[in-house]
Design a protein around this motif. Structure first.
Motif, PDB file in Angstrom:
ATOM      1  N   LEU A 153      48.396  68.789  72.338  1.00  0.00           N
ATOM      2  CA  LEU A 153      47.900  69.828  71.420  1.00  0.00           C
ATOM      3  C   LEU A 153      47.683  71.168  72.133  1.00  0.00           C
ATOM      4  O   LEU A 153      46.721  71.881  71.853  1.00  0.00           O
ATOM      5  CB  LEU A 153      46.595  69.389  70.738  1.00  0.00           C
ATOM      6  CG  LEU A 153      46.708  68.429  69.563  1.00  0.00           C
ATOM      7  CD1 LEU A 153      45.332  68.237  68.922  1.00  0.00           C
ATOM      8  CD2 LEU A 153      47.697  68.932  68.510  1.00  0.00           C
ATOM      9  N   LEU A 208      37.465  65.001  66.449  1.00  0.00           N
ATOM     10  CA  LEU A 208      37.989  65.855  65.387  1.00  0.00           C
ATOM     11  C   LEU A 208      39.410  66.294  65.689  1.00  0.00           C
ATOM     12  O   LEU A 208      40.305  66.189  64.846  1.00  0.00           O
ATOM     13  CB  LEU A 208      37.078  67.076  65.188  1.00  0.00           C
ATOM     14  CG  LEU A 208      37.566  68.108  64.157  1.00  0.00           C
ATOM     15  CD1 LEU A 208      37.689  67.450  62.775  1.00  0.00           C
ATOM     16  CD2 LEU A 208      36.627  69.296  64.108  1.00  0.00           C
ATOM     17  N   PHE A 209      39.607  66.796  66.893  1.00  0.00           N
ATOM     18  CA  PHE A 209      40.951  67.251  67.282  1.00  0.00           C
ATOM     19  C   PHE A 209      41.918  66.074  67.402  1.00  0.00           C
ATOM     20  O   PHE A 209      43.118  66.230  67.176  1.00  0.00           O
ATOM     21  CB  PHE A 209      40.891  68.033  68.591  1.00  0.00           C
ATOM     22  CG  PHE A 209      40.259  69.378  68.456  1.00  0.00           C
ATOM     23  CD1 PHE A 209      40.952  70.432  67.866  1.00  0.00           C
ATOM     24  CD2 PHE A 209      38.959  69.607  68.887  1.00  0.00           C
ATOM     25  CE1 PHE A 209      40.367  71.677  67.727  1.00  0.00           C
ATOM     26  CE2 PHE A 209      38.362  70.844  68.755  1.00  0.00           C
ATOM     27  CZ  PHE A 209      39.064  71.883  68.168  1.00  0.00           C
ATOM     28  N   LYS A 251      41.945  63.495  65.377  1.00  0.00           N
ATOM     29  CA  LYS A 251      42.399  63.244  64.004  1.00  0.00           C
ATOM     30  C   LYS A 251      43.513  64.217  63.621  1.00  0.00           C
ATOM     31  O   LYS A 251      44.494  63.844  62.964  1.00  0.00           O
ATOM     32  CB  LYS A 251      41.226  63.366  63.035  1.00  0.00           C
ATOM     33  CG  LYS A 251      40.254  62.192  63.099  1.00  0.00           C
ATOM     34  CD  LYS A 251      39.147  62.344  62.066  1.00  0.00           C
ATOM     35  CE  LYS A 251      38.190  61.147  62.132  1.00  0.00           C
ATOM     36  NZ  LYS A 251      37.071  61.278  61.156  1.00  0.00           N
ATOM     37  N   ILE A 252      43.364  65.472  64.049  1.00  0.00           N
ATOM     38  CA  ILE A 252      44.423  66.466  63.788  1.00  0.00           C
ATOM     39  C   ILE A 252      45.701  66.051  64.511  1.00  0.00           C
ATOM     40  O   ILE A 252      46.805  66.108  63.949  1.00  0.00           O
ATOM     41  CB  ILE A 252      43.972  67.867  64.256  1.00  0.00           C
ATOM     42  CG1 ILE A 252      42.776  68.347  63.409  1.00  0.00           C
ATOM     43  CG2 ILE A 252      45.124  68.854  64.184  1.00  0.00           C
ATOM     44  CD1 ILE A 252      42.124  69.615  63.923  1.00  0.00           C
ATOM     45  N   TYR A 253      45.539  65.584  65.740  1.00  0.00           N
ATOM     46  CA  TYR A 253      46.692  65.116  66.536  1.00  0.00           C
ATOM     47  C   TYR A 253      47.399  63.961  65.824  1.00  0.00           C
ATOM     48  O   TYR A 253      48.624  63.927  65.735  1.00  0.00           O
ATOM     49  CB  TYR A 253      46.191  64.685  67.909  1.00  0.00           C
ATOM     50  CG  TYR A 253      47.186  63.890  68.730  1.00  0.00           C
ATOM     51  CD1 TYR A 253      48.182  64.529  69.464  1.00  0.00           C
ATOM     52  CD2 TYR A 253      47.136  62.497  68.747  1.00  0.00           C
ATOM     53  CE1 TYR A 253      49.083  63.803  70.214  1.00  0.00           C
ATOM     54  CE2 TYR A 253      48.043  61.752  69.503  1.00  0.00           C
ATOM     55  CZ  TYR A 253      49.013  62.414  70.236  1.00  0.00           C
ATOM     56  OH  TYR A 253      49.915  61.692  70.966  1.00  0.00           O
ATOM     57  N   LEU A 274      47.399  63.253  62.590  1.00  0.00           N
ATOM     58  CA  LEU A 274      48.067  63.768  61.380  1.00  0.00           C
ATOM     59  C   LEU A 274      49.383  64.440  61.731  1.00  0.00           C
ATOM     60  O   LEU A 274      50.388  64.266  61.028  1.00  0.00           O
ATOM     61  CB  LEU A 274      47.138  64.751  60.648  1.00  0.00           C
ATOM     62  CG  LEU A 274      45.913  64.148  59.950  1.00  0.00           C
ATOM     63  CD1 LEU A 274      44.971  65.240  59.484  1.00  0.00           C
ATOM     64  CD2 LEU A 274      46.354  63.275  58.764  1.00  0.00           C
ATOM     65  N   LEU A 275      49.385  65.206  62.813  1.00  0.00           N
ATOM     66  CA  LEU A 275      50.596  65.918  63.210  1.00  0.00           C
ATOM     67  C   LEU A 275      51.673  64.959  63.722  1.00  0.00           C
ATOM     68  O   LEU A 275      52.862  65.285  63.671  1.00  0.00           O
ATOM     69  CB  LEU A 275      50.273  66.938  64.308  1.00  0.00           C
ATOM     70  CG  LEU A 275      49.406  68.123  63.880  1.00  0.00           C
ATOM     71  CD1 LEU A 275      49.015  68.976  65.086  1.00  0.00           C
ATOM     72  CD2 LEU A 275      50.181  68.990  62.865  1.00  0.00           C
TER      73      LEU A 275
END
Length: 413
Positions: free
Chosen positions: A63, A403-404, A406-408, A410-411
């Motif tokens: 990320l 939190l980050f 979870k973004i990872y 999703l991506l």
């Protein structure tokens, strides 16, 4: 207890004295530290300064602003000591937070089940307390996976126990066909030698044949050159080959011997035309003589079409104080009759015995023991050497920045 960085010497001493995977080696650290500077040596010491746990970790960008860390079949420790486990992993989290860690993947070299070659459980290792402790520390077990993965180390290994066994014992414990194939490689004058890093192409050509056969693409040639540079003192590319001119010379010498035996058998048959023993002997020698003539003709024809030297099979091997690892390999299916892969394995088993290495690790299988498993042939090959199956506990992931992470996820769906 104290958690912190270890120097290379104390780290090396510990992993040499305690059962550990080749990726948890000082050689691995030295190469990556010199060339990539993405590696850490961490551990736990007692109040007297004695090392209790050690781990090589690597990092990679994730990320853009964060890092992913991986423990490479580590840490090296007594996993039954749950206080030590808790101390190491809780302090590891504190360390990783200081290094912009997004998440960490750990895959302990910890047995879950010991199985026979058919997949039946011989012994279960009760790891539920370890898993519970890891979950309390925020590590998510990734499950008991089956099959190959590009994202993690294989969970199922095929291993031959060499401890306290002679070469004769090891041969006797192999199945009949495997013993016979090894014997035939000597009769056919199959040779084995070490390839230099400059000869990696000869290995890679055979490796690509294996990729084409199984319909996958696994590694580029650069990977195998890098492995040799990473483990310069304990990695080898081994090649099984035949020098057809040498083979032809031996075949002709055997042909000459058989001709003499045939002449003697014919003489005895003339002297005793009604002797059943003489007739049987004459028939046997005649068959051997004619068979040898066919072998000579085949070898001469092969020299004309394929050249004087045939590359049969090749493999990458790495070893440490604890294990010999048979990693990537390939062979030319055109020359399967020469049994090059069997000669490679037997030569390296003998190498392991000579170096007092107690385990010969045939490495990964899928863990699918059904009749239509994609690696059914590979499993049977390894089983022939009397290898058993070891199932390891698998991967654990801890999001250090949830939190980050979870973004990872999703991506990367």
């Amino acid at each position: 207890m104290e958690f912190g960085r270890l120097n290379q010497k104390e780290y090396q001493t510990f992993v040499q004295e305690h059962f550990s995977h080749y990726t948890q080696s000082a050689e691995h650290f030295a190469f990556r530290d010199a060339n990539q500077q993405d590696v850490h040596l961490l551990g736990v010491k007692d109040e007297n300064g004695a090392v209790l746990a050690a781990c090589l970790l690597t990092e990679a960008r994730s990320l853009k602003f964060f890092k992913y860390f991986y423990t490479h079949r580590g840490p090296v420790m007594d996993y039954s000591d749950l206080n030590l486990v808790k101390f190491f992993y809780s302090n590891l989290t504190k360390y990783l937070k200081k290094h912009q860690c997004l998440y960490v993947l750990t895959d302990p070299y910890l047995l879950e089940n010991l199985r026979d070659a058919k997949g039946n459980i011989v012994e279960n290792y009760d790891n539920h307390l370890f898993i519970k402790q890891m979950e309390q520390l925020g590590y998510q077990h990734q499950g008991y996976t089956v099959g190959y993965s590009q994202m993690s180390q294989i969970r199922w290994l095929s291993v031959l126990d060499l401890a306290d066994k002679t070469e004769d014992q090891l041969l006797k414990e192999m199945d009949y066909q495997t013993r016979r194939n090894i014997k035939k490689t000597y009769e056919m004058d199959v040779q084995v030698r070490t390839l230099s890093i400059d000869e990696t192409d000869r290995f890679f050509k055979l490796f690509r044949m294996a990729e084409e056969k199984h319909g996958f693409k696994f590694r580029d040639k650069d990977y195998f050159e890098k492995m040799q540079r990473t483990y310069p003192n304990n990695s080898m590319l081994k090649l099984a080959y035949i020098d057809l001119e040498n083979l032809l010379e031996k075949q002709k010498a055997q042909h000459k011997t058989l001709r003499k035996e045939l002449e003697e058998a014919e003489q005895k048959l003339q002297e005793n035309p009604n002797s059943k023993k003489s007739k049987t002997k004459h028939q046997q020698v005649t068959q051997q003589f004619e068979k040898q003539e066919k072998k000579i003709a085949q070898t001469e024809a092969l020299i004309e079409t394929d050249g004087k030297v045939l590359d049969l099979a090749a493999a990458l091997y790495i070893y440490n104080e604890h294990e010999m690892y048979y990693l990537s390999s390939g062979s030319n299916p055109k020359y399967n009759a020469y049994m090059g892969a069997y000669r490679l394995q037997w030569d390296m088993i003998k190498f392991a015995k000579e170096h007092n290495i107690k385990r010969y690790n045939f490495y990964g299988i899928t863990g699918d023991f059904s009749d239509d498993a994609e690696d059914k042939g590979v499993q049977r090959f390894k089983e022939g050497f009397n290898a058993h199956v070891e199932e390891y506990i698998g991967d654990f992931i801890k999001p250090v920045k949830p939190l980050f992470y979870k973004i990872y996820q999703l991506l990367n769906r």
